[in-house]
Design a protein around this motif. Structure first.
Motif, PDB file in Angstrom:
ATOM      1  N   THR A 315       0.828  -1.209   0.000  1.00 42.66           N
ATOM      2  CA  THR A 315       0.000   0.000   0.000  1.00 42.66           C
ATOM      3  C   THR A 315       0.859   1.255   0.000  1.00 42.66           C
ATOM      4  N   GLY A 316       1.878   1.275   0.857  1.00 39.86           N
ATOM      5  CA  GLY A 316       2.734   2.452   0.963  1.00 39.86           C
ATOM      6  C   GLY A 316       3.414   2.797  -0.343  1.00 39.86           C
ATOM      7  N   PHE A 317       4.003   1.789  -1.000  1.00 45.08           N
ATOM      8  CA  PHE A 317       4.688   2.053  -2.265  1.00 45.08           C
ATOM      9  C   PHE A 317       3.700   2.373  -3.381  1.00 45.08           C
ATOM     10  N   LEU A 318       2.498   1.809  -3.298  1.00 45.07           N
ATOM     11  CA  LEU A 318       1.454   2.163  -4.257  1.00 45.07           C
ATOM     12  C   LEU A 318       1.143   3.659  -4.178  1.00 45.07           C
ATOM     13  N   ILE A 319       0.923   4.143  -2.953  1.00 40.79           N
ATOM     14  CA  ILE A 319       0.574   5.553  -2.754  1.00 40.79           C
ATOM     15  C   ILE A 319       1.729   6.474  -3.153  1.00 40.79           C
ATOM     16  N   LEU A 320       2.945   6.125  -2.738  1.00 40.12           N
ATOM     17  CA  LEU A 320       4.096   6.984  -3.026  1.00 40.12           C
ATOM     18  C   LEU A 320       4.486   6.962  -4.501  1.00 40.12           C
ATOM     19  N   SER A 321       4.476   5.767  -5.109  1.00 38.85           N
ATOM     20  CA  SER A 321       4.930   5.663  -6.500  1.00 38.85           C
ATOM     21  C   SER A 321       3.981   6.330  -7.479  1.00 38.85           C
ATOM     22  N   THR A 322       2.697   6.415  -7.123  1.00 38.35           N
ATOM     23  CA  THR A 322       1.722   7.058  -8.000  1.00 38.35           C
ATOM     24  C   THR A 322       1.530   8.534  -7.665  1.00 38.35           C
ATOM     25  N   ASP A 361      -6.254   4.214  -9.653  1.00 38.09           N
ATOM     26  CA  ASP A 361      -6.866   4.817 -10.838  1.00 38.09           C
ATOM     27  C   ASP A 361      -5.832   5.344 -11.832  1.00 38.09           C
ATOM     28  N   THR A 362      -4.596   5.584 -11.365  1.00 36.12           N
ATOM     29  CA  THR A 362      -3.576   6.085 -12.282  1.00 36.12           C
ATOM     30  C   THR A 362      -3.237   5.046 -13.353  1.00 36.12           C
ATOM     31  N   LEU A 363      -3.455   3.761 -13.066  1.00 39.80           N
ATOM     32  CA  LEU A 363      -3.208   2.708 -14.061  1.00 39.80           C
ATOM     33  C   LEU A 363      -4.510   2.188 -14.652  1.00 39.80           C
ATOM     34  N   TRP A 364      -5.468   1.891 -13.790  1.00 39.37           N
ATOM     35  CA  TRP A 364      -6.767   1.394 -14.250  1.00 39.37           C
ATOM     36  C   TRP A 364      -7.818   2.460 -13.969  1.00 39.37           C
ATOM     37  N   HIS A 365      -7.894   3.408 -14.858  1.00 40.98           N
ATOM     38  CA  HIS A 365      -8.774   4.561 -14.642  1.00 40.98           C
ATOM     39  C   HIS A 365     -10.221   4.103 -14.459  1.00 40.98           C
ATOM     40  N   GLY A 366     -10.794   4.504 -13.324  1.00 38.63           N
ATOM     41  CA  GLY A 366     -12.181   4.176 -13.039  1.00 38.63           C
ATOM     42  C   GLY A 366     -12.357   2.867 -12.301  1.00 38.63           C
ATOM     43  N   ALA A 367     -11.345   1.991 -12.362  1.00 38.07           N
ATOM     44  CA  ALA A 367     -11.466   0.683 -11.704  1.00 38.07           C
ATOM     45  C   ALA A 367     -10.819   0.674 -10.324  1.00 38.07           C
ATOM     46  N   GLY A 368      -9.922   1.637 -10.074  1.00 37.93           N
ATOM     47  CA  GLY A 368      -9.201   1.648  -8.807  1.00 37.93           C
ATOM     48  C   GLY A 368     -10.099   1.803  -7.609  1.00 37.93           C
TER      49      GLY A 368
END
Length: 517
Positions: A315-322, A361-368
């Motif tokens: 989760t942490g790297f997801l939030i930071l990397s995006t 959502d940055t990768l799967w727009h609308g699905a995140g």
């Protein structure tokens, strides 16, 4: 009332509790010769091996019951909160408290197994801090004092797990569903209550079965999809890791002013997430059918790694990397913005699951948003179920021998009637949490976690010795090529009444438990 709760929370989660959690983890690590490192291969082996019986669940089921309590909104909304108010460096302190906390978890969960008992109503295994606090020193002059200590912990746990903590889970779930699908938080609360009622009324066995199916699936599914996002932004990882370590120690100029917040929020949210030292893990550990308490202690230590090093890190790297984060100065989102990743909209975004939803959502727009809402639905539901089990276990402890007494003019026993009251209370808490604000829900949850942690960590610092005796005995038998069997009398461990009447070779009591038929 809100101001009073904030003040109370500030006293409970003072620097003293932060120091206690870290210092206890360091002490237990050295005392156990870093069992959390030495025994990792054995942890993995034991995780998938084990027996179950009509009275106890398997080691794997006990692990998943424990993970059900550990893996919840803390792994998503909690990580977002830690980063928002502690900066990226909070992740380092979450890792630290997980590494040290694995040894703490070993001690508390081994004690939970050593001093477990049979439930007077169902004859299923029950245990936890209330049980070892009241039993371990029952042969000494301190027995009355520790009996009271155990009763206090049981009462606090019923309050925390039955009323305070479930509201945090239902709130995050309801908010995520509202963000994703526009559902009213009222409808999200009603749906959760209906599903929850069906499961908890089925008892420990249904809880264990549900957890053993749902928890592994949801954890792996979430980690895989989060890592896909992270590796899509792989070029950002070296810089992110450097930022995490630099801000953890104030070396990053942008976050130097909040180094104290990084430590506090990292430890605070780390313990909220992995629960090491909080006293929740021993409840699930005690329910396991094993031939030696150290076996389940090792399995539960590994649960801390799964929760924080795997799921929280994802989760942490997801939030930071995006770039789906903002870091605030102070204890709330009303403070000055110190830094932000650029992915969040300029409009106010409530700190919590929305950060992870926008990141996906940055990768799967609308699905995140939908993916996080579904993940949180599973995470939070299983956590609430685990909370109920812990609250019920401590209610049984408080009732004691009166559990089997019948209630005049009312059908059923004292135990069964009070259990129904507890079931109603937790359902009300879930509904209330769904429609309350996130700040109110998290404050109540932090109070519950903090109170339990204070009582339990002090308790296991006093009672730790039997856990080390069990560990040395386990390692001695393993070295001799044996499948370890536990004999408390031979080890000089007193008041382990269940094990004194139990034959680990046959898996049966020397004096059989009464039939329920």
């Amino acid at each position: 009332m809100s101001e009073f709760l904030d003040t109370l929370n500030g006293y409970i989660w003072s620097n003293a509790l932060i120091f206690l959690c870290l210092a206890a983890g360091v002490y237990f690590s050295f005392r156990s010769r870093f069992v959390q490192v030495r025994q990792i291969p054995e942890m993995v082996r034991l995780m998938v091996k084990g027996e179950k019986s009509p009275s106890g669940v398997s080691s794997f089921q006990a692990l998943t019951m424990s993970l059900a309590g550990r893996v919840g909104t803390g792994n998503i909304a909690g990580v977002a909160t830690a980063i928002a108010f502690g900066g990226p460096g909070a992740m380092f302190w979450m890792w630290t408290v997980a590494f040290l906390g694995a040894s703490t978890s070993f001690v508390e969960c081994t004690l939970g197994q050593i001093y477990k008992v049979r439930d007077r109503l169902t004859y299923e295994y029950r245990g936890g801090p209330a049980y070892y606090l009241s039993q371990a020193l029952a042969h000494t002059k301190a027995a009355p004092l520790f009996k009271i200590y155990g009763l206090i912990f049981a009462a606090v746990t019923v309050l925390a797990c039955g009323l305070l903590l479930p509201s945090v889970q239902s709130n995050s779930m309801a908010v995520a569903m509202h963000n994703a699908w526009g559902f009213s938080t009222w409808w999200a609360g009603v749906g959760t209550v209906i599903v929850l009622a069906f499961i908890i009324i089925g008892g420990v066995k249904r809880i264990a079965t549900f957890a053993s199916i749902v928890v592994p699936f949801m954890a792996v599914f979430y980690i895989v999809f989060a890592l896909i996002i992270v590796f899509t932004n792989a070029s950002e990882l070296p810089g992110l890791i450097q930022m995490v370590f630099a801000s953890a120690f104030g070396a990053d100029a942008a976050f130097g002013a909040i180094i104290g917040s990084a430590v506090m929020w990292g430890v605070k949210r780390g313990i909220y997430s992995n629960e090491a030292g909080q006293g929740t893990g021993p409840h699930a550990a005690a329910a396991a059918e094993v031939s030696h308490p150290a076996k389940q202690g090792l399995v539960q230590a590994f649960a801390v790694y799964v929760d924080t090093l795997f799921i929280c890190s994802a989760t942490g790297f997801l939030i930071l990397s995006t770039g789906a984060y903002r870091v605030f100065e102070g204890e709330s989102a009303s403070g000055r913005v110190i830094a932000e990743g650029g992915a969040l909209p300029s409009a106010v975004v409530e700190v919590g699951p929305a950060y992870a939803q926008i990141g996906f959502d940055t990768l799967w727009h609308g699905a995140g948003s939908s993916f996080i809402a579904i993940s949180l639905a599973f995470f939070c539901l299983t956590t609430i179920i685990a909370y109920y089990y812990m609250a019920e276990t401590n209610l049984r402890f408080l009732i004691g021998k009166a559990a089997t007494n019948t209630v005049p003019l009312i059908r059923g026993t004292v135990g069964s009637n009070l259990t129904m009251v507890l079931q109603a209370a937790i359902l009300i808490s879930v509904m209330s949490g769904a429609v309350s604000t996130a700040a109110e829900a998290w404050t109540l949850g932090d109070i519950g976690v903090g109170l339990m942690a204070w009582l339990n960590i002090i308790g296991i610092l006093i009672l730790q010795q039997p856990a080390y005796k069990a560990l040395r005995d386990f390692e001695k038998q393993k070295k001799a090529g044996l499948d370890p069997m536990f004999d408390p009398i031979a080890l000089g461990i007193r008041n382990a009444t269940f094990w004194e009447n139990y034959d680990p070779k046959t898996g049966k009591d020397k004096v059989p438990a009464p039939s329920l038929s």
